[in-house]
Write a protein that holds these residues in place. Structure first.
Motif, short mmCIF file in Angstrom:
data_model
loop_
_atom_site.label_atom_id
_atom_site.label_comp_id
_atom_site.label_asym_id
_atom_site.label_seq_id
_atom_site.Cartn_x
_atom_site.Cartn_y
_atom_site.Cartn_z
N MET A 155 0.82 -1.21 0.00
CA MET A 155 0.00 0.00 0.00
C MET A 155 0.85 1.27 0.00
O MET A 155 0.42 2.30 -0.49
CB MET A 155 -0.95 0.01 1.20
CG MET A 155 -0.29 0.19 2.55
SD MET A 155 -1.49 0.43 3.87
CE MET A 155 -2.21 -1.21 3.98
N GLY A 156 2.07 1.19 0.54
CA GLY A 156 2.90 2.39 0.65
C GLY A 156 2.29 3.39 1.63
O GLY A 156 1.26 3.14 2.26
N ASP A 157 2.92 4.53 1.73
CA ASP A 157 2.39 5.57 2.61
C ASP A 157 1.07 6.12 2.10
O ASP A 157 0.28 6.68 2.87
CB ASP A 157 3.41 6.72 2.74
CG ASP A 157 4.52 6.38 3.71
OD1 ASP A 157 4.67 5.18 4.05
OD2 ASP A 157 5.26 7.29 4.13
N THR A 158 0.81 5.97 0.80
CA THR A 158 -0.48 6.40 0.24
C THR A 158 -1.63 5.77 0.98
O THR A 158 -2.65 6.40 1.25
CB THR A 158 -0.56 6.02 -1.26
OG1 THR A 158 0.57 6.54 -1.95
CG2 THR A 158 -1.83 6.56 -1.88
N GLY A 159 -1.46 4.51 1.35
CA GLY A 159 -2.51 3.81 2.07
C GLY A 159 -2.40 3.89 3.57
O GLY A 159 -3.37 4.17 4.26
#
Length: 416
Positions: free
Chosen positions: A315-319
């Motif tokens: 997800m990365g920091d976006t999620g």
């Protein structure tokens, strides 16, 4: 949007149009839609990320199976955000102040995380967005959310009181409740207040007013305390989710479990009959939040289709920043923010493990000339990896703990 369409169709006596009045129906549709969006859109996005070679850069920390994850597509939080926003826009009432607040927080925090991931992936800067800029963005969310919760006229609380209750400043008796729930038989049973009142877990008669802490009798400047508190909660929970996002499916599954508990709490809080029976605060207009949190849970579960071990996408920091921020803002909206340490116990422990590890290392290095560690590695889930536990087993056990914490959070409705 569909709600407004079906309201119009109902005026034309269109068969079945009235079903959109039911929160349960719209929540179920939001959940199903979010699952479909995340699974179908997720597959296409993963393929696109692979073609663009947008993969995770892994630092060798000596963890089992870590290097195998190199090149796995990241920025998958876009899937989660899409699966939350689309069903909410379709099935919720978009003029509702709580829905607007949640949409704003979701997009804002998602944008901060996206910018961080973009710098890491496309600018080849492993540090990503500088921490101070993340904090500034989170503070911005906290200020906006806190201001809406404190100043917006539609944000109010109905509290049940005794028949001989004496009104205080800023209060009035309720002669009818929101959503056609009339209580004419006992007109003094409920009062309307715009105090920043919240719920204290496990305590009888558990309403707590922020104004009490600063002696704000006139209830005019309680925002001085409330807004900074909202900022702290948003920063803590969003960073906690970010810390937890270190193993396949860990942050996603934990967030879904917390979301289910929040859905129960939101439904009870926004339904005057349940609020009356359980003797909890009733928050008018908050029933639309059930639609949002249903989409949230569906998005997390749908993302697990690809994010569970072995993950096909991260997800990365976006999620992760968005997930934590959403949980924080949602809890504040339904006046359950003091329950967050229990409900988000996994996030709390992950955060504390890092704080304790860094603090103890610096302290021992200054005192003894050599830094020492409490855990083999922080955050806590890496500590168990270092002990030889398989990643999937660690995630499963953390999920079990999260379920227990969610059950305890729900039980606080009666256990006081």
């Amino acid at each position: 949007m569909l709600t407004y369409l079906f309201n119009y169709l109902e005026q034309l006596d269109f068969p079945g149009a009235g079903v959109f009045h039911y929160i349960s129906f719209r929540a179920a549709m939001a959940l199903i839609t979010s699952l479909i969006v995340s699974i179908i859109f997720g597959k296409r996005l993963i393929n696109l990320l692979r073609r663009q070679q947008i993969g995770e850069t892994v630092r060798d920390l000596g963890l089992a199976g870590q290097l195998e994850k190199a090149g796995t597509p990241t920025m998958g939080g876009i899937i989660i955000l899409s699966a939350i926003l689309i069903p909410t826009l379709l099935f919720a009432k978009l003029h509702n102040v709580y829905v607007i607040t949640m949409l704003l927080a979701t997009v804002w925090l998602g944008a901060i995380g996206f910018l961080d991931d973009y710098i890491k992936v496309f600018k080849k800067n492993k540090e990503g967005l500088k921490g101070k800029f993340k904090v500034v963005g989170q503070i911005g969310v906290g200020i906006i959310v806190g201001s809406i919760m404190y100043f917006h006229p539609d944000v109010q609380v109905h509290k049940r009181v005794s028949a001989d209750y004496k009104l205080q400043a800023g209060e009035s008796f309720v002669t009818h409740q929101h959503s056609k729930d009339v209580i004419d038989t006992i007109p003094s049973k409920w009062i309307v207040t715009r105090d920043m009142t919240t719920t204290i877990p496990f305590v009888k008669n558990n309403e707590f007013n922020y104004n009490w802490l600063i002696g704000d009798i006139d209830k005019s400047y309680g925002w001085v305390l409330f807004i900074p508190f909202v900022i702290i909660v948003v920063i803590a929970v969003s960073n906690g989710a970010n810390m937890t996002d270190g193993l396949d499916g860990l942050a996603t599954g934990t967030s879904a479990i917390a979301g289910i508990a929040l859905a129960v709490l939101a439904y009870v809080t926004s339904n005057v009959h349940f609020a009356d029976y359980l003797n909890v605060m009733y928050v008018p207009y908050a029933e639309e939040l059930v639609i949002f949190i249903a989409a949230f849970v569906g998005a997390c579960i749908g993302f697990l289709w690809y994010n569970s071990y072995p993950a096909q996408v991260f997800m990365g920091d976006t999620g992760s920043l968005a997930l934590g921020g959403i949980i924080a803002v949602f809890a504040i909206s339904i006046r359950k923010e003091l329950l967050i340490p229990v409900l988000c116990g996994i996030f709390l422990v992950e955060n504390l493990s890092v704080i304790l590890q860094v603090g103890y290392f610096k302290y021992t290095k200054k005192r003894f000339g050599e830094g020492r560690r409490i855990f083999r590695m922080a955050p806590l889930h890496h500590h168990y990896q270092k002990k030889g536990l398989h990643e999937a087993k660690i995630v499963s056990r953390f999920w079990i703990v999260a379920i227990l914490l969610a059950v305890v959070s729900i039980v606080t409705l009666k256990l006081r």
